[in-house]
Design an enzyme around this catalytic site. Structure first.
Site, PDB file in Angstrom:
ATOM      1  N   HIS A  94       0.770  -1.186  -0.011  1.00 51.77           N
ATOM      2  CA  HIS A  94      -0.153   0.248   0.187  1.00 51.77           C
ATOM      3  C   HIS A  94       0.899   1.127   0.142  1.00 51.77           C
ATOM      4  CE1 HIS A  94      -3.091   2.891   0.975  1.00 51.77           C
ATOM      5  NE2 HIS A  94      -4.034   1.951   0.578  1.00 51.77           N
ATOM      6  N   ASP A 136      -7.938  -5.423   0.386  1.00 57.05           N
ATOM      7  CA  ASP A 136      -8.396  -6.303  -0.486  1.00 57.05           C
ATOM      8  C   ASP A 136      -7.973  -7.950  -0.217  1.00 57.05           C
ATOM      9  OD1 ASP A 136      -7.704  -3.891  -2.862  1.00 57.05           O
ATOM     10  OD2 ASP A 136      -9.706  -4.884  -2.190  1.00 57.05           O
TER      11      ASP A 136
END
Ligand code: SDX
Length: 396
Positions: A273, A327
């Site tokens: 991320h 996710d």
């Protein structure tokens, strides 16, 4: 993380350093969501995500994100009633969706149908608070109906009309699966929507703000953001995580898969991320929701594979600050809820419309059209030459 910065390129006039992907570059001021990527903390308008996911509902969270404060019980009832009243979608939109190829990706169907709403609500009065409120209600109410409608239409069936006796999340699952969901499943889905609702200047929200800054209508803003969310590096990753887990197939093969991925520079889907250098706080909660689903409705055998990947990645990717993101576990929850895999990202969109609309409204409050600069690296000035004098254009 990110490209080698020893080759920082400075803009000739402003002297500002060029940052690929605008990494670390603030492009707006915002009061909606605060992320601490080092501590793994996330807050909506100051309220910790963990408390929102435990105690709030998606519609209450939507109200907070868009208007900045938690609604009173009466304000929430009014908002819920308005959303419920606007869940239905014109037969013209449904008939349009019947012309879409059944093999098309549901995110393309959603982007097209979201944009089409601008045809039905064409009055552009973004300086009118009532227009803004109505647009928020319509988009929050109709996006789930359109996602569920395409699912039935592509199966050759007529869409199911919303049920006024079901709350927001239960109604979506009903329209999608044709069965009234178990109350626990509906509550867990609503908590998933809370977790995905907003995340500061991610790519799709940035698209929303750029589109909003031109003062176009909110339906175009949402359609622009849906198209951005669809990419596999962004919202599309949740679908790819499940495919990756199935490719690995067994917990014992997780280590070898990761070694191979690192050797071939293959991105491990659901990991990494731009903001977080620790496990995404949303992944922490989604993992617990997955376990809650498995305890009640039976385990998904891919969960052990996922946990093995996370365990083996800790020593291989952890030192680079690469950990599970939102996710990684979400697809395991959605599959147990009976949501088809290629609808995982449309479900992400159902939730993130709240964040996109909060940023739309905030952008309008202090707008300046986005128009960044560039560092030109193209050809120097040159004159046009006749075709017969040209060498073959090798770039074709
Ligand atoms: C979402 O921004 C948001 O907030 C998004 C989101 C939201 O709520 O809106 O959180 C939702 O989009 C989550 C991310 C979902 N995408 C994925 O899971 C796809 C896999 N992840 C990567 O593609 C990547 O981690 C990104 C896109 C999420 C972030 O990429 P960055 O910050 O641009 O980092 P990078 O691609 O420049 O990588 C830096 C280094 C590279 O290694 P080096 O070349 O420096 O040696 O880290 C490595 C990368 O190879 N790396 C990974 C990796 N992610 C980064 N290596 C293996 N697997 C990964 N997943």
């Amino acid at each position: 993380m990110g490209q080698d910065r020893s080759a920082d390129i400075h803009h000739e006039r402003s002297g500002i350093v060029f940052r690929p992907g605008l990494e670390g570059v603030p492009v707006t001021q915002s009061a909606i969501c605060d992320i601490d990527g080092l501590q793994g903390r996330l807050a909506y308008r100051g309220y910790p995500l963990e408390e929102m996911a435990a105690h709030s509902t998606f519609l209450e969270t939507t109200y907070l994100l868009i208007w900045g404060e938690l609604p009173s019980p009466q304000e929430l009832r009014d908002f819920e009633a308005e959303v419920q009243m606007h869940r239905r979608v014109s037969f013209r939109v449904r008939d349009m969706m019947k012309c879409f190829p059944a093999t098309g990706h549901p995110m393309d169907a959603l982007q097209s149908s979201a944009a089409s709403l601008g045809l039905f609500y064409s009055r552009r009065a973004i300086d009118d608070p009532q227009y803004v409120y109505d647009a928020v209600v319509r988009l929050i109410a109709k996006i789930p109906t359109m996602v569920a409608a395409f699912q039935l239409i592509r199966k050759g069936q007529d869409p199911i009309q919303p049920r006024d006796d079901l709350a927001y999340s239960a109604n979506f699952l009903y329209m999608l699966t044709e069965r009234e969901p178990d109350p626990l499943a509906a509550r867990i889905f609503d908590r998933c929507l809370i977790l995905h609702a907003e995340h500061s200047l991610n790519a799709s929200t940035f698209s929303a703000r750029v589109t909003a800054s031109t003062l176009t209508d909110p339906y175009a803003v949402v359609a622009s953001a849906v198209g951005t969310l669809a990419g596999p590096l962004h919202g599309g990753a949740n679908e790819d995580v499940l495919a990756m887990l199935e490719e690995i197939g067994h917990p014992d093969r997780a280590a070898a898969f990761l070694e191979e991925a690192m050797a071939t520079k293959r991105k491990v889907m659901g990991f990494g991320h731009r903001e977080y250098r620790v496990k995404d706080p949303r992944a922490v909660i989604l993992q617990s929701l997955a376990e809650e689903m498995f305890a009640r409705f039976g385990k998904d055998e891919m969960y052990d594979v996922a946990r093995a990947v996370e365990h083996e990645a800790a020593t291989r990717l952890g030192p680079k600050g690469i950990y599970p993101n939102v996710d990684f576990y979400s697809g395991l929850v959605y599959r147990k809820l009976g949501i088809p895999r290629d609808l995982f990202t449309p479900v992400f969109a159902i939730s993130r419309v709240a964040g996109w609309l909060a940023h739309w409204r905030e952008q309008l409050g202090a707008n300046r059209i986005f128009r960044p600069s560039q560092i030109y690296t193209g050809a120097k000035a040159r004159s046009w030459i006749h075709g017969e004098d040209r060498a073959p254009a090798t770039g074709a």
